[in-house]
Design an enzyme around this catalytic site. Structure first.
Site, short mmCIF file in Angstrom:
data_model
loop_
_atom_site.label_atom_id
_atom_site.label_comp_id
_atom_site.label_asym_id
_atom_site.label_seq_id
_atom_site.Cartn_x
_atom_site.Cartn_y
_atom_site.Cartn_z
N TYR A 53 -6.37 7.11 3.28
CA TYR A 53 -6.51 6.01 2.33
C TYR A 53 -5.78 4.76 2.80
O TYR A 53 -6.36 3.66 2.85
CB TYR A 53 -5.97 6.40 0.94
CG TYR A 53 -5.71 5.15 0.14
CD1 TYR A 53 -6.76 4.44 -0.42
CD2 TYR A 53 -4.42 4.62 0.04
CE1 TYR A 53 -6.54 3.24 -1.07
CE2 TYR A 53 -4.20 3.42 -0.61
CZ TYR A 53 -5.26 2.74 -1.17
OH TYR A 53 -5.05 1.55 -1.78
N ASP A 70 -9.32 6.11 -2.83
CA ASP A 70 -8.19 6.62 -3.60
C ASP A 70 -8.71 7.28 -4.88
O ASP A 70 -9.92 7.48 -5.05
CB ASP A 70 -7.22 5.49 -3.92
CG ASP A 70 -7.84 4.52 -4.92
OD1 ASP A 70 -9.07 4.53 -5.06
OD2 ASP A 70 -7.08 3.79 -5.57
N GLU A 76 0.81 -1.21 0.00
CA GLU A 76 0.00 0.00 0.00
C GLU A 76 0.85 1.27 0.00
O GLU A 76 0.49 2.26 -0.63
CB GLU A 76 -0.97 0.00 1.18
CG GLU A 76 -2.11 -1.00 1.05
CD GLU A 76 -2.95 -0.78 -0.19
OE1 GLU A 76 -2.93 0.32 -0.76
OE2 GLU A 76 -3.63 -1.74 -0.60
#
Length: 364
Positions: free
Chosen positions: A125, A143, A42
């Site tokens: 996010y 996102d 991520e």
DNA sequence: AAAACGGGGTC
DNA sequence: GACCCAGTTTT
């Protein structure tokens, strides 16, 4: 929303999740969604496409397989594996977060988005993405993909860069994600944005959401989401010196708080008005290192686009004349053998100059 | 709220 | 060459 709509309730989240479970792209972190791998992926995926991330992810996890190993690593080694991926503050924050995890969290990450949010490099996010994918928390990860999909789906006209849009989308998605597998729902939304609901030429004919999509039904997929166009970015001419002294080359390490922080480069700087470019190199080297050099031939010129400006950087071969190198702008100066250039983390443009320098010096 | 922050892919 | 990308931090 009326009571009738509420009882019928929306069915597309479940359909979308089923589609994702059938059709999703294989990714190294999807086959083993451990907290560590999900975390690394991520962070790398921030502003960076999947195909770019995959080889970096494999190298990184191979070298640093756990929070403990990462926390114990030298930042320079972390940056070296990050070289070329960009946004180097991600690597610095990731390294720092691993150290905080090991020292203050006993090596176990917080299990909720709210807890993850406290760690460096983790914003709204990423906190939601890790919490949902690694721990199953039903929080929407919003996102750029999700903003685009939802803007079109619900006909939202708030501009993309306006934080209010993300707030609106999160509020609308929260009741939906609670009814399905949160990990798969979030990934399904992003997968839809990446593969189907693309910025240009969206593949609406293959989209499970088109029946519900305001933009599709009103033929406005090219107007939504609302994006303000970027302004023009400045362009700078840069001169740097590849300074030789007794078979060694001078490199400088940038301060960590700077842009490209912690990376190594050749001393140099911006060309001033009406300045001859090779004199720029001499002046900047004097200012930054205290050295006097004799400037020679240009080695190579590279053009490079950053997110907020462009540069044309020319490297000049220089010979050390006098003075002892003392860092001014840089944090550290080092005379190294050309063969060692490969060991130091460098920005993309500098790496190209380093490669050209070694090739030229080898021939001559 | 806006600017800073890299680099690569795509059309 | 413009636009976009699995955003966060700083000002």
């Amino acid at each position: 929303m009326s009571k009738r709509e509420n009882r019928l309730s929306v069915t597309w989240p479940r359909e979308l999740v089923r589609w994702f479970e059938r059709e999703h792209r294989p990714m190294p972190w999807r086959s083993d969604p451990s907290p560590y791998k999900v975390w690394i992926s991520e962070i790398m995926l921030q502003q960076t496409q999947v195909v770019t991330v995959i080889p970096y992810f494999d190298r990184f996890v191979g070298r640093f397989p756990s929070f403990e190993v990462l926390a114990a690593a030298d930042l320079q080694d972390v940056l070296k594996l990050w070289e070329g991926l960009g946004y180097y503050s991600r690597a610095r924050n990731l390294h720092q977060a691993a150290r905080v995890l090991v020292e203050k969290y006993k090596g176990k990450p917080p299990l909720t988005a709210a807890g993850l949010r406290e760690l460096p490099g983790i914003g709204a996010y990423t906190a939601a993405a890790i919490a949902s994918i690694a721990f199953g928390e039903p929080v929407p990860s919003v996102d750029g993909n999700v903003l685009r999909v939802c803007s079109r789906l619900w006909g939202l006209e708030t501009p993309m860069r306006d934080k209010a849009l993300a707030d609106e989308v999160r509020a609308r998605l929260t009741p939906l994600i609670r009814k399905v597998n949160p990990s798969h729902f979030n990934q399904a939304m992003m997968e839809t944005g990446a593969l189907i609901c693309k910025p240009r030429n969206p593949q609406c004919s293959g989209c499970l959401l088109s029946r519900h999509c305001v933009a599709f039904k009103t033929n406005r997929t090219d107007e939504l989401p609302v994006v303000e166009k970027a302004g023009i970015v400045p362009h700078y001419r840069i001169a740097v010196g590849v300074v030789w002294k007794k078979g060694r080359i001078l490199i400088a390490r940038r301060a960590e708080k700077q842009m490209l922080g912690g990376l190594w480069e050749f001393p140099g700087g911006k060309q001033e008005k009406d300045e001859v470019l090779d004199e720029t190199a001499v002046r900047e080297i004097q200012e930054e290192t205290g050295l006097a050099v004799r400037v020679g031939v240009p080695i190579v010129t590279v053009k490079h686009a950053y997110s907020h400006f462009k540069i044309t950087m020319t490297a000049f071969r220089c010979e050390w004349l006098s003075g002892r190198a003392r860092p001014k702008a840089a944090v550290e100066l080092k005379w190294i053998l050309p063969a060692a250039l490969v060991d130091y983390p460098m920005p993309r443009a500098t790496r190209r100059i380093a490669e050209a320098s070694v090739i030229r010096s080898g021939k001559s």
